[in-house]
Scaffold this active site. Structure first.
Site, PDB file in Angstrom:
ATOM      1  N   LYS A  82       0.849  -1.195   0.000  1.00 13.01           N
ATOM      2  CA  LYS A  82       0.000   0.000   0.000  1.00 13.01           C
ATOM      3  C   LYS A  82       0.885   1.245   0.000  1.00 13.01           C
ATOM      4  O   LYS A  82       1.866   1.303   0.739  1.00 13.01           O
ATOM      5  CB  LYS A  82      -0.876  -0.016   1.256  1.00 13.01           C
ATOM      6  CG  LYS A  82      -1.884   1.125   1.351  1.00 13.01           C
ATOM      7  CD  LYS A  82      -2.677   1.023   2.651  1.00 13.01           C
ATOM      8  CE  LYS A  82      -3.794   2.040   2.741  1.00 13.01           C
ATOM      9  NZ  LYS A  82      -4.568   1.898   3.996  1.00 13.01           N
ATOM     10  N   SER A  95      -9.567   1.707   3.210  1.00 13.67           N
ATOM     11  CA  SER A  95      -8.746   2.487   2.293  1.00 13.67           C
ATOM     12  C   SER A  95      -7.716   1.654   1.525  1.00 13.67           C
ATOM     13  O   SER A  95      -7.214   2.101   0.505  1.00 13.67           O
ATOM     14  CB  SER A  95      -8.005   3.589   3.060  1.00 13.67           C
ATOM     15  OG  SER A  95      -7.072   3.008   3.974  1.00 13.67           O
ATOM     16  N   SER A 119      -9.556  -0.433   7.469  1.00 12.07           N
ATOM     17  CA  SER A 119      -9.007  -0.294   6.112  1.00 12.07           C
ATOM     18  C   SER A 119      -8.301  -1.517   5.558  1.00 12.07           C
ATOM     19  O   SER A 119      -7.926  -1.529   4.391  1.00 12.07           O
ATOM     20  CB  SER A 119      -8.053   0.904   6.056  1.00 12.07           C
ATOM     21  OG  SER A 119      -8.789   2.101   6.035  1.00 12.07           O
TER      22      SER A 119
END
Lengths: 95, 487
Positions: free
Chosen positions: B80, B155, B179
């Site tokens: 990420k 997210s 997330s």
């Protein structure tokens, strides 16, 4: 509950160093008012004597306080939008 | 085998590389080809590091003749884009960091690489990890591999979508209020949010420091356990990393679910859960019962206040953490004649609407006159929520809920109404507030769309979560389903 107005948003945005457009101020005032109305539920709880929780675990592992040469200055300055003489350079402070 | 290298799990791939049945280079190449073929549609990656990945794969292959490259030998992994990799841009999905190239690599990434894993690239996310749909990225839309008109969750949507689409067997995400777990549920993969303090945050850009935690995505509990064993452990560079060694997941997974007590907060689940999600949840509980687990009803009376509590605390911390993006040290700077207007303009142009909204909300909660009524009170309610869990865990080993109240929603469906978007986190924020570990596993789908089962455990008891999760996957095939059209 305090009503969130455009003036509230302007005040807070100033504290947060955020220039917002007039449209953003109006939208945020409306949305924050809605969000805070929802968050009002926590005001009804009896929290007398309840300690505030700032971290999930009692953290704080400490290391020896020993100075070391991190040799970071040049590396750090490499990413700066503007730098001179080994320092960050910014526009003038007084308007 | 060669045709299906992209569906090989991490454990299987590492074993094959170590046995020299397949080379790390072949594996990495297969995944780079897969990304080239699919990512124009899915949009999981912000940056693909093909040359670096192939070079490292060759290095792993070279090591094999005289040493063991590690438990993740040759396993491709997607990161990420809030975790730093030296020499590769970190954007956090934000324009404010455009052009920033970090001079160091995050500890979590270093540990993966030291175990033989190969970083494929950086994945898309909601700007600064603020969002539940990945729609807040300043760079691109990520589509749900199961249904391209739906969100992958957020997210960490790019990481979840990459794993679901066979573009990486493993990915790293971060979870502040759900997330990792919610995108895992939406994309039909496994996502583990470790206990607070389990994984070093050195080199991870902070959103809400009392909540943030990095963790792995995989297509099976076994793969996630393999990654967790590598990621877990203290780091002298992160004072909040807990001095606790990683458990022996293999031994834990070898034990069955028999004797485990699963607490279900039924009264908390009474309203607001989609009927198909509830059916999937009940079906999962029956499977766990068949596996020998026992169900108990638990009461977590303060969870109805979790969203309010979370959004006050997380935004307050974010407003403070994001003060550093001011155009002085890194990223973009707006031209302005003086310092104060430079700050204001840089931040106004650099941040997207959700980040600004949260900075304004968080600054408000911390501002004079409101600090006690909002921030401190939210911290007190956080204590009450933690106590709820402590009481529940006196009578059970794991607390189960659905991961999200609905299946993946449509792109654009919730963007106009931030409060509706926040409410999508109702089942994931409680464990974040209490600092507890939680995992999302694929349960029975709803109308072809993935649904997640969430298991929450005691602090540092990821072992029981993965033990139960593995027992579940031994009896179900939901995690073996692949998105149609992406074979």
């Amino acid at each position: 509950m305090p009503r969130v107005t455009v003036e509230t948003v302007e005040h807070v945005a100033r504290l947060a160093r955020l220039s917002l457009s007039p449209e953003e101020k109006e939208t945020f005032a409306r949305q924050l008012d809605q969000i805070l109305a929802y968050a009002e539920s926590i005001q009804s709880l009896d929290t007398r004597g309840v300690p505030p929780m700032s971290h999930a675990i009692a953290s704080g592992t400490f290391r020896e306080d020993v100075p070391r040469d991190a040799r970071l200055r040049e590396t750090a300055l490499r990413e700066a939008p503007d730098a001179a003489d080994g320092l960050f350079r910014v526009p003038r402070v007084l308007p | 085998m060669a045709a299906q290298l992209h569906w090989m799990g991490a454990a299987q791939a590492a074993a094959a590389v170590r046995a020299r049945e397949v080379s790390a280079t072949e594996l990495v190449r297969a995944h780079l080809d897969r990304i080239a073929a699919l990512d124009g549609t899915v949009g999981a990656f912000l940056e693909v590091m093909a040359d670096r990945a192939l070079e490292r794969a060759r290095r792993v292959d070279g090591l094999l003749s005289n040493s063991d490259p590690g438990p993740l030998a040759g396993v491709p992994v997607a990161i990420k884009d809030v975790l730093d990799v030296e020499g590769v841009p970190t954007t956090c999905g934000s324009r404010v960091l455009e052009g920033y190239v970090p001079p160091f690599t995050a500890t979590a990434v270093r540990r993966l690489e030291a175990a033989g894993a190969i970083v494929l690239g950086k994945t898309n996310l909601d700007e600064f990890a603020m969002g539940s749909s990945t729609e807040n990225s300043a760079y691109r839309v990520t589509r749900n591999p199961w249904s391209p008109d739906r969100v992958p969750g957020g997210s960490s949507g790019g990481s979840a979508a990459a794993v679901a689409a066979g573009m990486a067997p493993l990915a790293i995400g971060t979870d502040t209020g759900g997330s990792i777990r919610q995108p895992a549920a939406f994309c039909g993969v496994v996502g583990l949010k470790p206990s607070y303090g389990r994984v070093s945050r050195w080199g991870l850009v902070a959103f809400a420091s009392s909540l943030d935690q990095a963790g792995p995505f995989g297509r099976s509990v076994e793969d996630v356990a393999l990654a967790a064993a590598v990621l877990f452990g203290p780091d002298p560079r992160d004072a909040t990393s807990a001095p606790v060694a990683a458990p022996d997941f293999e031994a834990a997974m070898a034990r069955d679910a028999a004797g485990l007590r699963i607490g279900v907060p039924w009264s908390f689940l009474e309203t607001g859960v989609d009927a198909a999600v509830m059916a999937s949840f009940k079906d999962a509980l029956r499977t766990l019962e068949d596996a020998g687990a026992r169900m108990v009803d638990v009461s977590l009376p303060h969870l109805s206040h979790a969203i309010a509590t979370y959004y006050l605390i997380a935004t307050a911390e974010a407003s403070s953490n994001l003060a550093r993006f001011d155009g002085v040290r890194y990223g973009r700077r707006a031209d302005a004649p003086d310092l104060a207007s430079m700050y204001g303009e840089t931040r106004d142009r650099g941040f997207g609407p959700e980040v600004k909204r949260r900075i304004v909300l968080g600054t408000f909660a911390l501002s004079s006159g409101y600090y006690d009524a909002y921030y401190v009170r939210a911290q007190q309610v956080r204590t009450l929520i933690r106590r709820d869990f402590e009481q529940a865990f006196a009578g059970c080993d794991v607390v189960a809920t659905p991961t999200a109240p609905t299946p993946p929603f449509r792109i654009g469906e919730k963007t106009a109404d931030p409060l509706q978007m926040y409410l999508a986190d109702i089942f994931t924020v409680p464990a974040s507030l209490a600092g507890l570990p939680a995992v999302s596993l694929p349960s029975a789908p709803a109308g072809g769309l993935p649904v997640g089962l969430q298991l929450q455990g005691r602090l540092f008891d990821e072992e029981t979560l993965l033990r139960l999760g593995h027992a579940f996957q031994q009896r179900t095939n939901h995690h073996r389903a692949r998105p149609a059209g992406l074979a």
